[in-house]
Design a protein around this motif. Sequence first.
Motif, PDB file in Angstrom:
ATOM      1  N   ALA A 102       0.811  -1.208   0.000  1.00 51.23           N
ATOM      2  CA  ALA A 102       0.000   0.000   0.000  1.00 51.23           C
ATOM      3  C   ALA A 102       0.847   1.262   0.000  1.00 51.23           C
ATOM      4  CB  ALA A 102      -0.920   0.003   1.225  1.00 51.23           C
ATOM      5  N   GLY A 103       2.154   1.087  -0.065  1.00 49.52           N
ATOM      6  CA  GLY A 103       3.054   2.231  -0.091  1.00 49.52           C
ATOM      7  C   GLY A 103       3.304   2.831   1.267  1.00 49.52           C
ATOM      8  N   GLN A 104       2.951   2.102   2.317  1.00 50.00           N
ATOM      9  CA  GLN A 104       3.113   2.625   3.672  1.00 50.00           C
ATOM     10  C   GLN A 104       4.496   2.307   4.221  1.00 50.00           C
ATOM     11  OE1 GLN A 104      -0.150   1.250   6.084  1.00 50.00           O
ATOM     12  NE2 GLN A 104      -1.689   1.933   4.642  1.00 50.00           N
ATOM     13  N   ARG A 105       5.491   2.846   3.611  1.00 48.87           N
ATOM     14  CA  ARG A 105       6.856   2.663   4.091  1.00 48.87           C
ATOM     15  C   ARG A 105       7.064   3.490   5.348  1.00 48.87           C
ATOM     16  NH1 ARG A 105      10.849   0.812   0.830  1.00 48.87           N
ATOM     17  NH2 ARG A 105      12.327   2.289   1.708  1.00 48.87           N
ATOM     18  N   SER A 106       7.784   2.900   6.303  1.00 45.89           N
ATOM     19  CA  SER A 106       8.069   3.658   7.520  1.00 45.89           C
ATOM     20  C   SER A 106       9.091   4.745   7.209  1.00 45.89           C
ATOM     21  CB  SER A 106       8.604   2.718   8.609  1.00 45.89           C
ATOM     22  OG  SER A 106       9.819   2.118   8.188  1.00 45.89           O
ATOM     23  N   SER A 107       8.946   5.872   7.870  1.00 40.96           N
ATOM     24  CA  SER A 107       9.896   6.957   7.649  1.00 40.96           C
ATOM     25  C   SER A 107      11.220   6.614   8.321  1.00 40.96           C
ATOM     26  CB  SER A 107       9.344   8.263   8.221  1.00 40.96           C
ATOM     27  OG  SER A 107       9.275   8.185   9.640  1.00 40.96           O
ATOM     28  N   LEU A 108      12.280   7.248   7.871  1.00 39.92           N
ATOM     29  CA  LEU A 108      13.595   7.014   8.479  1.00 39.92           C
ATOM     30  C   LEU A 108      13.564   7.425   9.950  1.00 39.92           C
ATOM     31  CD1 LEU A 108      16.587   6.309   8.378  1.00 39.92           C
ATOM     32  CD2 LEU A 108      17.040   8.624   7.516  1.00 39.92           C
ATOM     33  N   LYS A 109      12.896   8.536  10.248  1.00 38.97           N
ATOM     34  CA  LYS A 109      12.822   9.013  11.629  1.00 38.97           C
ATOM     35  C   LYS A 109      12.133   7.996  12.534  1.00 38.97           C
ATOM     36  CE  LYS A 109      10.994  12.758  14.502  1.00 38.97           C
ATOM     37  NZ  LYS A 109      10.229  14.043  14.512  1.00 38.97           N
ATOM     38  N   ALA A 110      10.995   7.462  12.063  1.00 37.51           N
ATOM     39  CA  ALA A 110      10.248   6.482  12.858  1.00 37.51           C
ATOM     40  C   ALA A 110      11.067   5.213  13.074  1.00 37.51           C
ATOM     41  CB  ALA A 110       8.928   6.148  12.173  1.00 37.51           C
ATOM     42  N   ALA A 111      11.740   4.759  12.009  1.00 41.83           N
ATOM     43  CA  ALA A 111      12.557   3.547  12.113  1.00 41.83           C
ATOM     44  C   ALA A 111      13.726   3.750  13.074  1.00 41.83           C
ATOM     45  CB  ALA A 111      13.066   3.141  10.727  1.00 41.83           C
ATOM     46  N   MET A 112      14.354   4.909  12.999  1.00 42.37           N
ATOM     47  CA  MET A 112      15.494   5.196  13.867  1.00 42.37           C
ATOM     48  C   MET A 112      15.072   5.299  15.330  1.00 42.37           C
ATOM     49  SD  MET A 112      18.313   5.336  12.144  1.00 42.37           S
ATOM     50  CE  MET A 112      19.462   6.376  13.021  1.00 42.37           C
ATOM     51  N   LEU A 113      13.952   5.971  15.583  1.00 39.36           N
ATOM     52  CA  LEU A 113      13.462   6.096  16.958  1.00 39.36           C
ATOM     53  C   LEU A 113      13.109   4.725  17.533  1.00 39.36           C
ATOM     54  CD1 LEU A 113      11.213   9.297  16.718  1.00 39.36           C
ATOM     55  CD2 LEU A 113      13.433   9.060  17.885  1.00 39.36           C
ATOM     56  N   THR A 114      12.540   3.869  16.692  1.00 36.31           N
ATOM     57  CA  THR A 114      12.173   2.520  17.140  1.00 36.31           C
ATOM     58  C   THR A 114      13.399   1.697  17.493  1.00 36.31           C
ATOM     59  OG1 THR A 114      10.170   2.547  15.764  1.00 36.31           O
ATOM     60  CG2 THR A 114      10.950   0.399  16.529  1.00 36.31           C
ATOM     61  N   VAL A 115      14.399   1.705  16.614  1.00 32.19           N
ATOM     62  CA  VAL A 115      15.582   0.887  16.881  1.00 32.19           C
ATOM     63  C   VAL A 115      16.388   1.452  18.048  1.00 32.19           C
ATOM     64  CG1 VAL A 115      17.370   1.948  15.387  1.00 32.19           C
ATOM     65  CG2 VAL A 115      17.290  -0.534  15.682  1.00 32.19           C
ATOM     66  N   LEU A 116      16.386   2.761  18.226  1.00 32.62           N
ATOM     67  CA  LEU A 116      17.060   3.358  19.381  1.00 32.62           C
ATOM     68  C   LEU A 116      16.362   2.959  20.675  1.00 32.62           C
ATOM     69  CD1 LEU A 116      17.901   6.926  18.027  1.00 32.62           C
ATOM     70  CD2 LEU A 116      19.542   5.151  18.696  1.00 32.62           C
ATOM     71  N   ALA A 117      15.034   2.887  20.634  1.00 27.90           N
ATOM     72  CA  ALA A 117      14.289   2.460  21.821  1.00 27.90           C
ATOM     73  C   ALA A 117      14.587   0.995  22.131  1.00 27.90           C
ATOM     74  CB  ALA A 117      12.791   2.663  21.600  1.00 27.90           C
ATOM     75  N   PHE A 118      14.604   0.150  21.093  1.00 28.58           N
ATOM     76  CA  PHE A 118      14.920  -1.267  21.296  1.00 28.58           C
ATOM     77  C   PHE A 118      16.312  -1.430  21.893  1.00 28.58           C
ATOM     78  CE2 PHE A 118      11.816  -2.632  17.811  1.00 28.58           C
ATOM     79  CZ  PHE A 118      10.883  -3.068  18.730  1.00 28.58           C
ATOM     80  N   THR A 119      17.211  -0.550  21.510  1.00 27.40           N
ATOM     81  CA  THR A 119      18.594  -0.656  21.966  1.00 27.40           C
ATOM     82  C   THR A 119      18.788  -0.095  23.363  1.00 27.40           C
ATOM     83  OG1 THR A 119      19.355  -0.447  19.674  1.00 27.40           O
ATOM     84  CG2 THR A 119      20.978  -0.048  21.403  1.00 27.40           C
ATOM     85  N   TRP A 120      18.348   1.136  23.579  1.00 25.55           N
ATOM     86  CA  TRP A 120      18.687   1.843  24.817  1.00 25.55           C
ATOM     87  C   TRP A 120      17.676   1.665  25.948  1.00 25.55           C
ATOM     88  CZ3 TRP A 120      23.438   3.895  25.354  1.00 25.55           C
ATOM     89  CH2 TRP A 120      24.195   4.055  24.181  1.00 25.55           C
ATOM     90  N   LEU A 121      16.493   1.103  25.649  1.00 29.92           N
ATOM     91  CA  LEU A 121      15.512   0.850  26.705  1.00 29.92           C
ATOM     92  C   LEU A 121      15.498  -0.603  27.159  1.00 29.92           C
ATOM     93  CD1 LEU A 121      12.393   2.951  25.550  1.00 29.92           C
ATOM     94  CD2 LEU A 121      14.076   3.505  27.325  1.00 29.92           C
ATOM     95  N   ASN A 122      16.444  -1.380  26.674  1.00 25.88           N
ATOM     96  CA  ASN A 122      16.501  -2.800  27.016  1.00 25.88           C
ATOM     97  C   ASN A 122      17.595  -3.048  28.055  1.00 25.88           C
ATOM     98  OD1 ASN A 122      16.585  -5.556  27.151  1.00 25.88           O
ATOM     99  ND2 ASN A 122      16.979  -5.881  24.971  1.00 25.88           N
ATOM    100  N   PRO A 123      17.217  -3.350  29.295  1.00 27.63           N
ATOM    101  CA  PRO A 123      18.217  -3.578  30.344  1.00 27.63           C
ATOM    102  C   PRO A 123      19.201  -4.699  30.016  1.00 27.63           C
ATOM    103  CG  PRO A 123      16.033  -3.357  31.290  1.00 27.63           C
ATOM    104  CD  PRO A 123      15.849  -3.458  29.808  1.00 27.63           C
ATOM    105  N   HIS A 124      18.740  -5.689  29.229  1.00 24.94           N
ATOM    106  CA  HIS A 124      19.628  -6.806  28.883  1.00 24.94           C
ATOM    107  C   HIS A 124      20.827  -6.336  28.058  1.00 24.94           C
ATOM    108  CE1 HIS A 124      17.198  -9.953  30.609  1.00 24.94           C
ATOM    109  NE2 HIS A 124      16.127  -9.472  30.004  1.00 24.94           N
TER     110      HIS A 124
END
Length: 199
Positions: A102-124
């Motif tokens: 449907a052309g709903q590609r995630s924006s670079l900003k959204a993707a970056m914020l998501t991966v940063l959250a996965f990285t820096w909000l994970n205590p492991h």
Amino acid sequence: MFPSMIAGFALSFSLILAIGAQNAFVLRQGLRREHVFALCLTCAISDAILIGAGVAGFGTLAQAAPWFETVMRYGGAVFLTWYALRSFWTAWQGGSVMEADAGQRSSLKAAMLTVLAFTWLNPHVYLDTVVLIGSISAQYSDRLGFAIGAMTSSFVFFFSLGYGARILSPIFARPRAWQILDVVVGIVMMAIALKLVIM
């Protein structure tokens, strides 16, 4: 220096190899071929910063600020639960491939914020990189070599995962495969979130 680099590389690679929230997201984006280079580079640099902090002796942060671990743990659990529910909803709607069609590609900003959250909000991540790698590096006289090896493994792993995902493209040409992936990603996220809460 070389033996220490090999030891650091092997330890870091073994720790990062297990599937987790960050790896699952990079795999998903690799399959969608969206912002792969930026995401892989961000993950690798983040790991390098954390490894450097651990080897430099900053693994005592949790002891100096006991509240830090609790805040990171529950914050990470909330974020992972939200992402898991989002993955289940996407699977119910037909899978990520429907978004791409449907052309709903995630924006670079959204993707970056998501991966940063996965990285820096994970205590492991902190336990593996800062505490574990930091403490083991103390056993080596050449801590710099150990750190370089550990950092290198992160770059090798994330770029291999992100770009290697394309090999699986024929399998994910079918919408059903995307639905299964979204469900698996959701289950992984929920399992990690639950583990964070009850640990």
